[in-house]
Motif scaffolding. Structure first.
Motif, PDB file in Angstrom:
ATOM      1  N   HIS A  81       6.189 -18.404 -34.073  1.00 20.87           N
ATOM      2  CA  HIS A  81       6.355 -19.858 -34.222  1.00 20.87           C
ATOM      3  C   HIS A  81       7.546 -20.168 -35.140  1.00 20.87           C
ATOM      4  O   HIS A  81       8.349 -21.053 -34.844  1.00 20.87           O
ATOM      5  CB  HIS A  81       5.094 -20.488 -34.835  1.00 20.87           C
ATOM      6  CG  HIS A  81       3.833 -20.260 -34.052  1.00 20.87           C
ATOM      7  ND1 HIS A  81       2.923 -19.285 -34.374  1.00 20.87           N
ATOM      8  CD2 HIS A  81       3.323 -20.887 -32.965  1.00 20.87           C
ATOM      9  CE1 HIS A  81       1.907 -19.324 -33.521  1.00 20.87           C
ATOM     10  NE2 HIS A  81       2.122 -20.285 -32.655  1.00 20.87           N
ATOM     11  N   TYR A  82       7.656 -19.428 -36.253  1.00 21.02           N
ATOM     12  CA  TYR A  82       8.733 -19.716 -37.211  1.00 21.02           C
ATOM     13  C   TYR A  82      10.112 -19.388 -36.626  1.00 21.02           C
ATOM     14  O   TYR A  82      11.078 -20.119 -36.845  1.00 21.02           O
ATOM     15  CB  TYR A  82       8.517 -18.956 -38.525  1.00 21.02           C
ATOM     16  CG  TYR A  82       7.404 -19.555 -39.355  1.00 21.02           C
ATOM     17  CD1 TYR A  82       7.484 -20.869 -39.822  1.00 21.02           C
ATOM     18  CD2 TYR A  82       6.263 -18.828 -39.655  1.00 21.02           C
ATOM     19  CE1 TYR A  82       6.458 -21.441 -40.565  1.00 21.02           C
ATOM     20  CE2 TYR A  82       5.222 -19.396 -40.396  1.00 21.02           C
ATOM     21  CZ  TYR A  82       5.332 -20.695 -40.848  1.00 21.02           C
ATOM     22  OH  TYR A  82       4.323 -21.261 -41.568  1.00 21.02           O
ATOM     23  N   LYS A  83      10.188 -18.288 -35.900  1.00 20.37           N
ATOM     24  CA  LYS A  83      11.476 -17.890 -35.314  1.00 20.37           C
ATOM     25  C   LYS A  83      11.942 -18.938 -34.292  1.00 20.37           C
ATOM     26  O   LYS A  83      13.117 -19.299 -34.242  1.00 20.37           O
ATOM     27  CB  LYS A  83      11.301 -16.521 -34.638  1.00 20.37           C
ATOM     28  CG  LYS A  83      12.575 -15.843 -34.320  1.00 20.37           C
ATOM     29  CD  LYS A  83      13.212 -15.222 -35.548  1.00 20.37           C
ATOM     30  CE  LYS A  83      14.644 -14.831 -35.262  1.00 20.37           C
ATOM     31  NZ  LYS A  83      15.277 -14.146 -36.385  1.00 20.37           N
ATOM     32  N   LEU A  84      11.007 -19.455 -33.499  1.00 20.50           N
ATOM     33  CA  LEU A  84      11.375 -20.469 -32.501  1.00 20.50           C
ATOM     34  C   LEU A  84      11.803 -21.770 -33.192  1.00 20.50           C
ATOM     35  O   LEU A  84      12.750 -22.432 -32.768  1.00 20.50           O
ATOM     36  CB  LEU A  84      10.207 -20.715 -31.534  1.00 20.50           C
ATOM     37  CG  LEU A  84       9.867 -19.524 -30.618  1.00 20.50           C
ATOM     38  CD1 LEU A  84       8.551 -19.757 -29.887  1.00 20.50           C
ATOM     39  CD2 LEU A  84      10.986 -19.259 -29.608  1.00 20.50           C
ATOM     40  N   ALA A  85      11.119 -22.114 -34.280  1.00 16.97           N
ATOM     41  CA  ALA A  85      11.503 -23.316 -35.042  1.00 16.97           C
ATOM     42  C   ALA A  85      12.922 -23.145 -35.605  1.00 16.97           C
ATOM     43  O   ALA A  85      13.723 -24.090 -35.620  1.00 16.97           O
ATOM     44  CB  ALA A  85      10.497 -23.577 -36.160  1.00 16.97           C
ATOM     45  N   GLU A  86      13.219 -21.922 -36.026  1.00 14.33           N
ATOM     46  CA  GLU A  86      14.557 -21.644 -36.573  1.00 14.33           C
ATOM     47  C   GLU A  86      15.633 -21.787 -35.484  1.00 14.33           C
ATOM     48  O   GLU A  86      16.702 -22.352 -35.727  1.00 14.33           O
ATOM     49  CB  GLU A  86      14.539 -20.207 -37.117  1.00 14.33           C
ATOM     50  CG  GLU A  86      15.805 -19.734 -37.778  1.00 14.33           C
ATOM     51  CD  GLU A  86      15.748 -18.214 -37.978  1.00 14.33           C
ATOM     52  OE1 GLU A  86      14.728 -17.681 -38.473  1.00 14.33           O
ATOM     53  OE2 GLU A  86      16.738 -17.559 -37.594  1.00 14.33           O
ATOM     54  N   LEU A  87      15.338 -21.313 -34.273  1.00 16.61           N
ATOM     55  CA  LEU A  87      16.312 -21.450 -33.174  1.00 16.61           C
ATOM     56  C   LEU A  87      16.541 -22.916 -32.830  1.00 16.61           C
ATOM     57  O   LEU A  87      17.646 -23.322 -32.474  1.00 16.61           O
ATOM     58  CB  LEU A  87      15.847 -20.675 -31.932  1.00 16.61           C
ATOM     59  CG  LEU A  87      15.837 -19.146 -32.046  1.00 16.61           C
ATOM     60  CD1 LEU A  87      15.265 -18.516 -30.777  1.00 16.61           C
ATOM     61  CD2 LEU A  87      17.244 -18.588 -32.301  1.00 16.61           C
TER      62      LEU A  87
END
Ligand code: NAD
Ligand code: ZN
Length: 238
Positions: free
Chosen positions: A85-91
């Motif tokens: 979830h965090y990685k996708l939010a970062e992208l």
């Protein structure tokens, strides 16, 4: 796998409009079981099938059974977003991911900071009264029985049950974002539910990527297929 990861890194960093289409496998690493994975709910034994207990038929005709299953298995307190979830939010923050289309009903993408999230199947924590339409949040309702409104009406969770249709505006928006996208990453979904698979033809962009522990019926259409944990793969995206 390293060759695929290198290719994936290149594609992600050279895409302008990535869409992520995900499912229950995105949240298994937050401690929420999926349906069809190895430890999924469909591999546990119940007197009735999960499809029935989550159907509009069961909700209308046997709300006690419906809510017993719902409160036991569909509501998870104190769960937190995971690295996926965090990685996708970062992208999304970097401006290269335009939208997450999710089949999940747990709200964890928003909790991780993603802004543009289309919830195909709704959200498990919100409810409305069948009689007067008053809205309720899970924290405001008693979970030991069939929850009712101050007016006496029965509350219905704001999710799409088996036998119901996806909200037309959500579907249209999902089609629209897919049609604009140059890279579709599908992850953590068995791709066996047609609300998700019926959207796939709207993607006509260059790169179609599947990252899923188990095989899916769409693997042969993808330019990259990785059968690994999403967390392991996304950790390696720079
Ligand atoms: P599914 O259970 O059919 O499939 C999940 C897939 O994810 C499996 O193929 C499994 O191999 C894969 N997977 C599991 N953990 C993974 C990981 N860490 N990395 C990569 N892949 C992983 O789920 P679905 O396709 O989303 O369909 C299930 C339906 O049930 C959806 O409609 C959804 O609304 C609902 N559901 C939601 C939640 C939730 O909100 N978290 C949980 C269970 C079910
Ligand atoms: Zn009411």
């Amino acid at each position: 796998m390293d060759k695929e990861i290198n290719k994936l890194n290149f594609i992600i960093n050279n895409s302008k409009n990535i869409v992520f289409l995900g499912g229950a496998g995105v949240s298994t690493e937050s401690g929420i079981p999926d349906f069809r994975g190895k430890d999924g709910l469909y591999n546990q034994k119940y007197d009735y099938s999960p499809e029935y207990m989550l159907s509009i038929d069961c909700f209308l005709n046997n709300p006690e059974l419906f809510y017993k299953f719902y409160f036991d298995k569909m509501i998870y307190d104190n769960v937190k977003p995971n690295i996926i979830h965090y990685k996708l939010a970062e992208l999304e923050k970097r401006g290269i991911l335009s939208c997450i289309i999710t089949q999940n009903i747990d709200g964890l993408h928003q909790m991780a900071g993603s802004k543009n999230v289309l919830e195909l199947h709704g959200n498990a924590s919100s409810f409305h009264c069948m009689k007067c339409n008053k809205k309720y949040h899970i924290k405001d309702i008693k979970r030991n029985t069939v929850p009712t409104c101050v007016c006496g009406g029965i509350l219905k969770p704001d999710i799409v049950l088996y036998g119901e249709m996806v909200d037309i505006d959500v579907s249209k928006e999902a089609m629209h974002v897919l049609a604009q996208s140059d890279c579709l990453i599908v992850g953590g979904t068995s791709l066996l539910v047609n609300t998700a698979t019926s959207l796939l033809p709207y993607f006509t962009g260059k790169n179609f990527i599947i990252i899923n522990l188990d095989k899916t019926p769409y693997d042969s259409y993808a330019s990259i297929v990785i059968h690994e944990k999403l967390s392991k793969v996304l950790k390696k995206i720079k």
